[in-house]
Design an enzyme around this catalytic site. Structure first.
Site, PDB file in Angstrom:
ATOM      1  N   HIS A 156     108.911  30.460  54.044  1.00 32.59           N
ATOM      2  CA  HIS A 156     109.991  31.142  54.756  1.00 32.59           C
ATOM      3  C   HIS A 156     110.520  32.285  53.890  1.00 32.59           C
ATOM      4  CE1 HIS A 156     113.377  29.380  52.351  1.00 32.59           C
ATOM      5  NE2 HIS A 156     112.465  28.442  52.123  1.00 32.59           N
ATOM      6  N   HIS A 158     112.606  36.548  54.351  1.00 31.74           N
ATOM      7  CA  HIS A 158     113.027  37.683  55.176  1.00 31.74           C
ATOM      8  C   HIS A 158     111.980  38.797  55.074  1.00 31.74           C
ATOM      9  CE1 HIS A 158     116.762  35.700  55.914  1.00 31.74           C
ATOM     10  NE2 HIS A 158     117.209  35.825  54.679  1.00 31.74           N
TER      11      HIS A 158
END
Length: 373
Positions: A156, A158
């Site tokens: 995970h 951004h």
């Protein structure tokens, strides 16, 4: 004369025998070399001992159909092994959009990784950039698809969508994501930079001390609340092309939509994260078994809450709704929501007020020939 003939005959017999012996010796040497080439190397043996379920796909590719069908017992065992190997090769990439409820969802992932025996790994991109250079993209793509010791895994971070197909990879990760109403996301991010949140209240944010409300920011025309700041969810799904990051680009919107329906396993919405998790549990139980119960009963439903967020004035809402960028970001959100609601309707049902996964809706029949093993 007779003697010389006898000697010639004996000589030919000896030569012939030598030729035959040499031929058999050559066959033995060739067979030994073949066996050595097929035997696993020391590194391969070490890898097999470290992860007995891991199988080199290049070795699997050499298996013939006849070898896989030696007996019904071996066939079933091979099928079971392949299923386990497929599960343990699983890689999921959650390229999380900021301020969409991602911390709550990732909290569930980290709580599950121990009990479900997978790895949760955070991708940290320098200087909080949302894009990578082409060399970094290629290195990242090869890392997460070949790091066998860390499989199965949920990554995970951004980061905008990476087109793994560009790098000719045999395996590709499953993409998932969550989107939010665009203005709600921007307002949450605005106050987050100024007041932080309940998840890490001790951490000092970039705009801490700035008491200006979002309404006041809009009225004064300050850059932190310009409509261009809404342009984030579309580029996250669009990818790394420069057009993706050009606010108001129509091609970027259409490309983001196409990626959402063609490249993502599932995209949820912030307002219904619980349903998003329920579908994932039904779809990928290897990773998400027990996730729904953990989310609803384990205090993970709202792990991070932005502090001091003020409700918007009607004039502020109307100001944004008149902008081209809001209309495009909202169009993308509504598109994603429609896809998600359809997925939910097909995957879940309500029973005694609780969401449950629908049973399998397909089966196989009329399998011929009947005597095939």
């Amino acid at each position: 004369m007779l003697c010389s003939r006898v000697i010639a005959i004996i000589t030919r017999m000896i030569v012939n025998k030598c030729i035959v012996v040499c031929f058999f010796i050559a066959l033995v040497i060739l067979e030994v070399q073949i066996l050595r080439s097929n035997a696993p190397s020391q590194n391969q043996r070490e890898n097999d001992q470290t992860n007995p379920l891991q199988v080199d796909p290049l070795r699997l590719r050499g298996l013939s159909f006849s070898n896989m069908q030696k007996s019904s017992i071996e066939g079933e065992a091979s099928e079971s092994r392949r299923q386990i190997e497929d599960d343990d090769d699983l890689v999921i990439f959650y390229n999380r959009v900021p301020k969409t409820g991602s911390t709550s969802f990732v909290g569930v992932v980290y709580d599950l990784c121990g009990r479900n025996k997978f790895h949760a790994i955070h991708l940290n991109v320098s200087r909080n950039m949302h894009v990578m250079s082409v060399p970094d993209q290629m290195l990242f793509a090869y890392n997460i698809t070949s790091w066998w010791r860390k499989m199965p895994a949920v990554y995970h971070g951004h980061l905008a969508y990476v087109e793994f197909e560009r790098f000719s990879l045999r395996n590709r990760p499953l993409y998932i994501n969550i989107v939010r109403k665009p203005l709600d996301r921007l307002v949450s991010y605005y106050y987050f930079l100024r007041f932080g949140d309940t998840f890490r209240p001790y951490l000092r944010r970039n705009k801490q001390g700035d008491k200006e409300t979002f309404d006041e920011c809009v009225q004064r025309g300050n850059p932190d609340c310009k409509p261009e700041k809404l342009w984030l969810q579309i580029p996250f799904f669009c990818g790394h092309a420069p057009q993706c990051w050009s606010p108001g680009n129509k091609w970027a919107l259409e490309h983001a939509k196409r990626n959402l329906v063609e490249k993502y396993l599932l995209v949820g919405i912030t307002e219904e994260i619980g349903d998003f998790i329920a579908i994932l549990e039904a779809t990928v139980p290897r990773i998400f078994k027990g996730a729904t119960k953990l989310f609803t009963e384990g205090g993970k439903s709202h792990l991070r809450k932005t502090a001091s967020k003020k409700p918007l004035e009607r004039a502020t809402i109307e100001h944004f709704e008149q902008s081209k960028i809001w209309k495009m970001e909202n169009e993308f959100y509504e598109f994603a929501n429609k896809v998600f609601q359809t997925a939910k309707k097909r995957a879940l049902t309500t029973r005694r007020g609780m969401l449950e996964a629908l049973p399998q809706q397909f089966f196989y029949e009329k399998i011929r020939p009947k005597n095939a093993k």
